[in-house]
Motif scaffolding. Structure first.
Motif, short mmCIF file in Angstrom:
data_model
loop_
_atom_site.label_atom_id
_atom_site.label_comp_id
_atom_site.label_asym_id
_atom_site.label_seq_id
_atom_site.Cartn_x
_atom_site.Cartn_y
_atom_site.Cartn_z
N PHE A 36 -8.09 16.18 -11.38
CA PHE A 36 -8.53 15.54 -12.63
C PHE A 36 -8.90 16.56 -13.69
CE2 PHE A 36 -9.09 11.85 -9.86
CZ PHE A 36 -8.61 10.84 -10.69
N ASP A 58 3.87 3.08 -11.40
CA ASP A 58 3.86 4.39 -12.05
C ASP A 58 3.60 5.49 -11.02
OD1 ASP A 58 2.74 6.54 -14.01
OD2 ASP A 58 1.02 5.95 -12.80
N ASP A 59 2.74 5.21 -10.06
CA ASP A 59 2.40 6.21 -9.06
C ASP A 59 3.62 6.68 -8.27
OD1 ASP A 59 0.34 7.62 -7.29
OD2 ASP A 59 1.45 6.42 -5.84
N ALA A 65 -4.70 11.51 -16.38
CA ALA A 65 -5.81 11.74 -15.45
C ALA A 65 -5.69 10.70 -14.36
CB ALA A 65 -7.14 11.64 -16.17
N ASN A 93 0.81 -1.23 0.00
CA ASN A 93 0.00 0.00 0.00
C ASN A 93 0.84 1.27 0.00
OD1 ASN A 93 -2.40 -1.59 0.19
ND2 ASN A 93 -1.98 -1.83 2.37
N LEU A 136 -6.19 4.71 -14.32
CA LEU A 136 -6.05 6.13 -14.60
C LEU A 136 -5.67 6.28 -16.08
CD1 LEU A 136 -2.74 6.28 -14.72
CD2 LEU A 136 -3.01 6.13 -12.26
N ILE A 137 -5.59 7.49 -16.55
CA ILE A 137 -5.20 7.70 -17.95
C ILE A 137 -3.76 8.18 -18.01
CG2 ILE A 137 -5.83 8.78 -20.14
CD1 ILE A 137 -8.52 9.50 -18.94
N ASN A 138 -2.94 7.45 -18.75
CA ASN A 138 -1.58 7.93 -19.06
C ASN A 138 -1.08 7.20 -20.30
OD1 ASN A 138 -0.73 5.43 -18.23
ND2 ASN A 138 0.37 6.14 -16.42
N ASP A 139 0.17 7.39 -20.64
CA ASP A 139 0.73 6.74 -21.84
C ASP A 139 0.48 5.23 -21.81
OD1 ASP A 139 1.79 9.11 -22.86
OD2 ASP A 139 3.59 8.93 -21.62
N SER A 182 -3.14 10.35 -8.55
CA SER A 182 -1.78 10.49 -8.03
C SER A 182 -1.46 11.92 -7.61
CB SER A 182 -0.76 10.09 -9.09
OG SER A 182 -0.38 8.76 -8.94
N ASP A 224 7.81 9.81 -9.31
CA ASP A 224 8.53 10.99 -8.81
C ASP A 224 9.40 10.63 -7.61
OD1 ASP A 224 7.48 12.81 -10.68
OD2 ASP A 224 5.65 13.04 -9.51
N HIS A 225 8.88 9.76 -6.77
CA HIS A 225 9.65 9.37 -5.58
C HIS A 225 10.80 8.44 -5.94
CE1 HIS A 225 7.38 11.36 -2.45
NE2 HIS A 225 6.27 11.03 -3.09
N THR A 267 6.64 9.16 2.95
CA THR A 267 6.43 9.10 1.50
C THR A 267 7.19 7.90 0.93
OG1 THR A 267 8.34 10.51 1.12
CG2 THR A 267 6.21 11.60 1.34
N ILE A 292 -2.83 16.45 -3.59
CA ILE A 292 -3.37 15.10 -3.69
C ILE A 292 -4.78 15.11 -3.09
CG2 ILE A 292 -1.09 14.04 -3.60
CD1 ILE A 292 -1.77 13.25 -0.68
N GLY A 328 -9.72 6.20 -12.49
CA GLY A 328 -8.97 7.33 -11.92
C GLY A 328 -7.74 6.94 -11.13
N PHE A 329 -7.57 5.66 -10.85
CA PHE A 329 -6.33 5.20 -10.20
C PHE A 329 -6.14 3.73 -10.52
CE2 PHE A 329 -3.44 4.31 -6.53
CZ PHE A 329 -2.46 5.21 -6.90
N THR A 372 0.77 7.46 -3.36
CA THR A 372 0.55 8.85 -2.97
C THR A 372 -0.71 8.99 -2.13
OG1 THR A 372 1.42 9.40 -5.12
CG2 THR A 372 0.41 11.18 -3.89
N GLY A 373 -0.57 9.52 -0.95
CA GLY A 373 -1.74 9.76 -0.13
C GLY A 373 -2.26 8.52 0.57
N SER A 374 -1.49 7.42 0.52
CA SER A 374 -1.92 6.22 1.23
C SER A 374 -2.01 6.50 2.72
CB SER A 374 -0.91 5.10 0.99
OG SER A 374 -1.15 4.02 1.88
#
Lengths: 404, 357
Positions: free
Chosen positions: B173, A110-111, B182, A78, A182-185, B185, A114-115, A89, B280, A221-222, A81-83
Motif C-alpha cells: 500500500f 479487477d483483481d 491502493a 473466492n 481499494l483505490i483505482n480508476d 491485490s 493480470d491473470h 492461481t 502479496i 483496501g480491497f 490474489t492470495g485467496s
C-alpha cells in the motif's frame, strides 16, 4: 471521374452480387447447423451469495441459461490474489475450466486482471470476458491486442449519481460516508460520481448550499473484507455512523453498510445506507435501505456468449449504459436502481425526477469540475469524455479522502 | 557370531518396533478419515465422492499432476527447513513470516535491478540469493531472541509472522504500490523475462523441481549422515546434556534457525518467480504452516516428509474440485488438520501406554 455508364455498371454489379449472396445463403444453411450450446466458466472474486458484486454475476448466469438453453456453467468462488481457498492461481483455475470444456471464461474482477490477460495470451482458442477491465479498449491506457479478450462494464457512474442523490436527499446531518473498496480508476470514478449526484440533488432539489455537504471517502483496501489485511468494513461503517455521517453509500462487494445501519437503527439511531451491485441488496432492510444501484450483467453476457457460439465474436470494450426508457428492464438495462423501503415518498419522487433528467441528457460530468487538489479538470461547459471519466486521476474538489 | 547376535536381535527388535510405529500411525490415519467422513455426512455430502474428487482433482491430467508438483516444491522446501529446527528441538512457528520475508527480498531485488542491462538469469539468481538472505535474517531474529533474550521461539515466531505480514502490507500500500492504485491485490508483476518458464503444457517449472529435489536430498544427508545432524539431534533430545558433552548449543541453535531461514527464503523466491510474480499480503501462502503439519505427521523424518508432502500438495490442488460439487475448498484444510491431530494424539496415547507397561 466516374461517368454515368460506369455508375450503371457498378450498380448492376452490386445488385448481381447481392442477389448471388442471397441465393448462396440457403445452400450454405445446412452446414451452419443449429449452433451448439457452450460451456461457460465463471471465476467469482467472492462468494456466489455475497448479495453484492459476485452474486450479480452469478445470478446473470441463470438469465444466460434461460436465453441460451443448454449453456453449461462451471463456476468457482473466492478466486482472488492470495485467496486461501485455492492454491492454483486464477489463470490456472481458468485453464482447468477450459480443460473441463469451457469455451468462454469470465473473469469477474479487477483483481484478476493480470491473470485474465495471461490466460487469454496462453489460450487463444478460449474466449475470455474480463468484467470491469480496460485491456480491450483501443483508446484506453492499457490496451493489449488480444482477439479473444472482451471487456464488459456498465456505466455505473449513473447508478452512483442516483445513489448519491438519494443519500443527499435523505441525510439530516448533511454528512455522507462513502465506504470505498481499494483505490483505482474505477473506484475514484464511482466515488466522484456519487458526490456529483449528491451535490446536484442537494443544491437543486433541496436548495441547499453545496459547501454545507460533507462527503467523506474511506477505502478499506480491497473489494471486500480480508481479516488482517484490509480495514474492517464493519468498523469503518460504525465509525461513520458514530461520527455524524447518517448515510453510507457502499461501493464494496459486500453488505456491511446495510448490516451496520440495521444495527444502529435497532438502537434507535437515524441512519441509512445505500448498498451496491446486487438488485436484491435491500431485501430485509426496509428500515434503513434507500435503494440499490445494481448491475444487470445478463443481457451483455448473452450477447457475448452468443457471438462466441455463432462465430461473430470480436474483441471489444463494451461500456454499457442504462436503458433510460426503463432502467429496471432486465432485458435491456445494464444499470438499474431499486428503491428501498427507507426512501420517503417525497424523496422517491425527487429520485424519479433525477433519473428522468439524466435520461433526458443531464450530464453531471460537465465543467467546471476541479480535482481534489484544486487543479481544473473540466473547463466551464466542457463535457467529460469517456476517457476523462474512466481515468479520473483524483477525487474531486469538495470530497474528503485519499485519492491514491 | 556371539558378538553379532545382540546386534541382529536389536535390529529385529527395531524392525518390530518400526512396524508397530507404522501400524499405529496407519490406524491414526484411518481414524482421521473416519472422522472427516462423519463431518462430511453431517453436511450431507458423500464422503467417497469427496475423496474421489480430491484424488482425481489432483492426478487426472498432466496439468493437474504438474500443479501438484508445483505445490509440492514450496511445501517440501519449507518442510525441509523445519526439519532442522525440529531436530534441534525448536518450534519454528515463524516459518511463514520467514517465507514472506524471502518474497519481500526477492521482489525488492527485482525492483532494484529492473531496467538495468543485467542478464535476466543473473537477476533471477540475485533475487534468489536476496530471498535467502531475507529468510535467514527473519529466522535468526527468533533464534537470537531465544538464545540471548530468553524468549520462547514460539512466541517470537508468532510475533514476527505478524510483523512480516505487516511489512508486506505496508510495502504493497506504500512504497511499492502500483501507480494510482491502493489495493491488497499486490505489487506490479515482475517483468516476463524474470518469470520462470513452465515446461510446455504444464504448470511446473523444471528449475524449481530440481531445487526442491536437491534441497530434500541435502536435508536427508545433513540430518541423517553427518556429525552436524547428529549433534542437532543430541541437542533436540536433551540440550543440557548435549551442552555438558561439549556441543556448543547456542551456535547449533542459530545454525538450525539459519538453515530453516535459508530454505524459507528460497521458498519465498520460488513463489515470487514461479507463481505470484508479485508481492502479496499472504506471500507465504500458508506453506510454512503446512510444512509444520507435514513434519509433525512424519515425526520429523526427511524422506517420509517428502513423500507425505506429495499427499498434502495433492490436497491443495484437489480441493478446488470440491467447489464444483458444492463443498467448501477449506475441507481439504480440515482433513489436513485432523490427520495431524489424530497422529499426534494416537502417538501420545501410545507413549502413555508404553510407560504404563
Amino acid at each position: 471521374m466516374f461517368t454515368k455508364r460506369s455508375w450503371i455498371f457498378v450498380s448492376v454489379l452490386m445488385v448481381a452480387l447481392l442477389v448471388l449472396t442471397a441465393c448462396a445463403k440457403p445452400t450454405a444453411a445446412p452446414t451452419a447447423a443449429p449452433v451448439e450450446p457452450l460451456t461457460v466458466g465463471l471465476l467469482l472474486v467472492g462468494p456466489a451469495n455475497d448479495a453484492g458484486w459476485s452474486q450479480a454475476h452469478f445470478d446473470s448466469m441463470a438469465y444466460v441459461q434461460e436465453k441460451l438453453p443448454g449453456t453449461e456453467l462451471l463456476y468457482l468462488e473466492n478466486v482472488y490474489t492470495g485467496s486461501t481457498a485455492h492454491t492454483m492461481t486464477p489463470s490456472e483455475l481458468a485453464a482447468d475450466m477450459a480443460a473441463k470444456g469451457a469455451k468462454v471464461v469470465i473473469f469477474n474482477s479487477d483483481d484478476q486482471k493480470d491473470h485474465a490477460i495471461k490466460f487469454a495470451q496462453e489460450n487463444p482458442d478460449v474466449f475470455v470476458i474480463h468484467a470491469s477491465g480496460d485491456t480491450a479498449w483501443k483508446e484506453g491506457k492499457n490496451y493489449i491486442d488480444l482477439p479473444n479478450l472482451k471487456n464488459i462494464m456498465g456505466r455505473m457512474e449513473y447508478g452512483k449519481m442516483i445513489a448519491g442523490c438519494a443519500a443527499a436527499l435523505t441525510s439530516q446531518t448533511g454528512k455522507i460516508g462513502f465506504l470505498g473498496p481499494l483505490i483505482n480508476d474505477e473506484t475514484r470514478r464511482f466515488a466522484a460520481s456519487s458526490y456529483l449526484g449528491a451535490k446536484y440533488c442537494w443544491e437543486n432539489y433541496l436548495g441547499k448550499d453545496p459547501a454545507e455537504l460533507e462527503f467523506k471517502v474511506t477505502w478499506i483496501g480491497f473489494w471486500f473484507n480480508i481479516p488482517g489485511v484490509t480495514l474492517d468494513p464493519t468498523q469503518v461503517a460504525d465509525d461513520f455512523f458514530n461520527n455524524g455521517y447518517d448515510v453510507i453509500i457502499s461501493s464494496i462487494d459486500t453488505t456491511e453498510a446495510v448490516t451496520e445501519a440495521k444495527k444502529f437503527f435497532a438502537e434507535g439511531k437515524q441512519v441509512w445506507a445505500v448498498p451496491y451491485d446486487y438488485s436484491g441488496a435491500c431485501e430485509g432492510a426496509d428500515d434503513v435501505c434507500l435503494g440499490v444501484e445494481y448491475f444487470n450483467w445478463g443481457p451483455s453476457y448473452v450477447e457475448a456468449i452468443k457471438s462466441a457460439m455463432d462465430g461473430t465474436w470480436v474483441s471489444s470494450f463494451e461500456l454499457v449504459g442504462p436503458d433510460w426508457a426503463d432502467i429496471n428492464n432486465r432485458d435491456t438495462s445494464m444499470i438499474g436502481f431499486n428503491k428501498g423501503g427507507a426512501l420517503s415518498a417525497e424523496n422517491a419522487a425527487f429520485v424519479d425526477q433525477f433519473i428522468a433528467e439524466l435520461g433526458a441528457g443531464l450530464n453531471l460530468w460537465t465543467g467546471p469540475i476541479n480535482l481534489q487538489d484544486g487543479t481544473p479538470y473540466l473547463a466551464d461547459g466542457e463535457v467529460g469524455t469517456d476517457l476523462q471519466v474512466w481515468y479520473l486521476p483524483q477525487l474531486l474538489e469538495g470530497m474528503e479522502g485519499k485519492s491514491e | 557370531m556371539s558378538i553379532q547376535t545382540p546386534a541382529v536381535k536389536t535390529s529385529a527388535n527395531g524392525r518390530k518396533k518400526g512396524l508397530l510405529d507404522f501400524g499405529i500411525r496407519l490406524s491414526a490415519v484411518i481414524l482421521a478419515f473416519v472422522f472427516t467422513s462423519l463431518i462430511l455426512l453431517l453436511v450431507k455430502a458423500d464422503p467417497l465422492e469427496a475423496y474421489k474428487t480430491l484424488v482425481t482433482g489432483a492426478f487426472s491430467t498432466t496439468s493437474k499432476i504438474t500443479s501438484v508438483a508445483a505445490s509440492w516444491v514450496p511445501l517440501v522446501i519449507a518442510t525441509s527447513g523445519l526439519l532442522f529446527t525440529f531436530t534441534a528441538g525448536l518450534w519454528n512457528i515463524g516459518m511463514e513470516g520467514q517465507i514472506v520475508l524471502g518474497s519481500v527480498f526477492a521482489v525488492g531485488a527485482f525492483r532494484l535491478l529492473d531496467n538495468t542491462a543485467m542478464d535476466p538469469t543473473l537477476v533471477i539468481i540475485i533475487a534468489f540469493i536476496a530471498g535467502a538472505l531475507g529468510g535467514i535474517l527473519w529466522a535468526l531474529l527468533p533464534g537470537l531472541m531465544k538464545v540471548y533474550g530468553g524468549v520462547n521461539e514460539i512466541f517470537g515466531g508468532l510475533g514476527l509472522n505478524f510483523v512480516a505480514k505487516t511489512i508486506a502490507i505496508w510495502l504493497i500500500f506504500g512504497p511499492w504500490k502500483r501507480p494510482g492504485v491502493a489495493s491488497s491485490s499486490g505489487t506490479e508483476w515482475i517483468d516476463i523475462k524474470y518469470r520462470l518458464v513452465n515446461m510446455p503444457g504444464t504448470n511446473l517449472s523444471l528449475v524449481i523441481l530440481i531445487i526442491a529435489v536437491i534441497v530434500a536430498i541435502l536435508t536427508a544427508i545433513l540430518l541423517k549422515g553427518t556429525h552436524f545432524g547428529l549433534k542437532l539431534k543430541a541437542i533436540g533430545k536433551n540440550y543440557k546434556a548435549a551442552y555438558l558433552l561439549g556441543i556448543p548449543t547456542t551456535r547449533y541453535f542459530l545454525m538450525a534457525f539459519g538453515m530453516c531461514g535459508l530454505f524459507a527464503g528460497i521458498t519465498g523466491a520460488i513463489l515470487v518467480t514461479s507463481k505470484q510474480y508479485s508481492l502479496i499480503p499472504d506471500a507465504g501462502f500458508g506453506y510454512g504452516f503446512l510444512g509444520l503439519l507435514v513434519a509433525m505427521l512424519v515425526n520429523y523424518h526427511p524422506i517420509w516428509s517428502s513423500i507425505v508432502a506429495i499427499f498434502f500438495a495433492a490436497l491443495t490442488i484437489g480441493n478446488t474440485q470440491l467447489q464444483y460439487m458444492g463443498l467448501s475448498t477449506y475441507f481439504a484444510g480440515v482433513l489436513q488438520g485432523i490427520l495431524v491431530l489424530f497422529v499426534v494424539l494416537v502417538d501420545g496415547l501410545r507413549k502413555r501406554l508404553v510407560r504404563r507397561m
